[in-house]
Design an enzyme around this catalytic site. Structure first.
Site, PDB file in Angstrom:
ATOM      1  N   ILE A  72     -12.238  20.028 106.654  1.00 53.24           N
ATOM      2  CA  ILE A  72     -11.564  20.959 107.559  1.00 53.24           C
ATOM      3  C   ILE A  72     -10.224  20.333 107.876  1.00 53.24           C
ATOM      4  CG2 ILE A  72     -11.507  21.949 109.882  1.00 53.24           C
ATOM      5  CD1 ILE A  72     -14.521  22.165 109.818  1.00 53.24           C
ATOM      6  N   ALA A  73      -9.167  21.107 107.756  1.00 52.18           N
ATOM      7  CA  ALA A  73      -7.836  20.568 108.043  1.00 52.18           C
ATOM      8  C   ALA A  73      -6.927  21.665 108.580  1.00 52.18           C
ATOM      9  CB  ALA A  73      -7.231  19.963 106.778  1.00 52.18           C
ATOM     10  N   GLU A 106     -19.869  14.771 107.859  1.00 55.81           N
ATOM     11  CA  GLU A 106     -19.529  13.416 108.241  1.00 55.81           C
ATOM     12  C   GLU A 106     -18.140  13.452 108.858  1.00 55.81           C
ATOM     13  OE1 GLU A 106     -20.386  13.878 104.889  1.00 55.81           O
ATOM     14  OE2 GLU A 106     -22.367  12.970 104.819  1.00 55.81           O
ATOM     15  N   ASN A 111     -12.274   9.730 114.923  1.00 58.21           N
ATOM     16  CA  ASN A 111     -11.730  11.087 115.031  1.00 58.21           C
ATOM     17  C   ASN A 111     -12.423  11.858 116.161  1.00 58.21           C
ATOM     18  OD1 ASN A 111     -10.564  13.575 114.696  1.00 58.21           O
ATOM     19  ND2 ASN A 111     -10.855  13.632 112.483  1.00 58.21           N
ATOM     20  N   TYR A 118     -16.630  19.827 116.848  1.00 60.33           N
ATOM     21  CA  TYR A 118     -17.964  20.079 116.304  1.00 60.33           C
ATOM     22  C   TYR A 118     -19.012  20.163 117.412  1.00 60.33           C
ATOM     23  CZ  TYR A 118     -15.496  18.647 112.075  1.00 60.33           C
ATOM     24  OH  TYR A 118     -14.583  18.542 111.058  1.00 60.33           O
TER      25      TYR A 118
END
Length: 147
Positions: A72-73, A106, A111, A118
């Site tokens: 995801i970015a 993961e 982060n 999440y």
């Protein structure tokens, strides 16, 4: 943000994904990796387009009844605008459409922003992969969500 389009990945998006990867990740995926994902029957990608440019994306592999988030970015110029939420919601929706029962990922121990995202969507930390990341030997936290 207005003018957002949420859609599936197209081959013409790959250059934008590679650009975002190179800006965001210390070990970015390359163009060939994304091209392979287009033909991977297990892979699904959600992209966020703003003013005709891809500014965020997320990928997931649907394996039997589990979804494994691969990446995801969000482009650094568009962070803090809720696009990460839109990507996660899109991946959850993709899982539900495909009768997936749980999701996993993961995330780097450092982060915290991603971990908070999440957690907001019900992912829970269930384990650690020691020295998972090859660039700096950082641990990965394993997170799971039941659907």
């Amino acid at each position: 943000m207005n003018n957002i389009v949420v859609r599936n990945l197209r081959e013409s998006d790959i250059d934008d994904l590679v650009e975002i990867e190179n800006l965001v990740f210390p070990i970015p995926w390359n163009k060939d990796a994304f091209k392979k994902e287009l033909s991977n029957k297990l892979a699904r990608y959600v992209v966020i387009e703003y003013n005709s440019k891809v500014v965020a994306f997320g990928g997931i592999w649907l394996i039997v009844d589990e979804g494994h988030i691969t990446n995801i970015a969000v482009h650094p110029d568009y962070t803090g605008k809720g696009l990460g939420n839109v990507v996660v919601e899109g991946l959850i929706s993709e899982c539900r459409k495909n009768n997936i029962l749980s999701m996993t990922l993961e995330v780097r121990r450092s982060n915290v922003i991603a971990q908070n995202l999440y957690t907001k969507y019900g992912f829970k930390m269930v384990g650690v992969r020691p020295e998972y990341y090859s660039d700096n030997k950082e641990d990965a936290l394993i997170m799971w969500k039941e659907l």
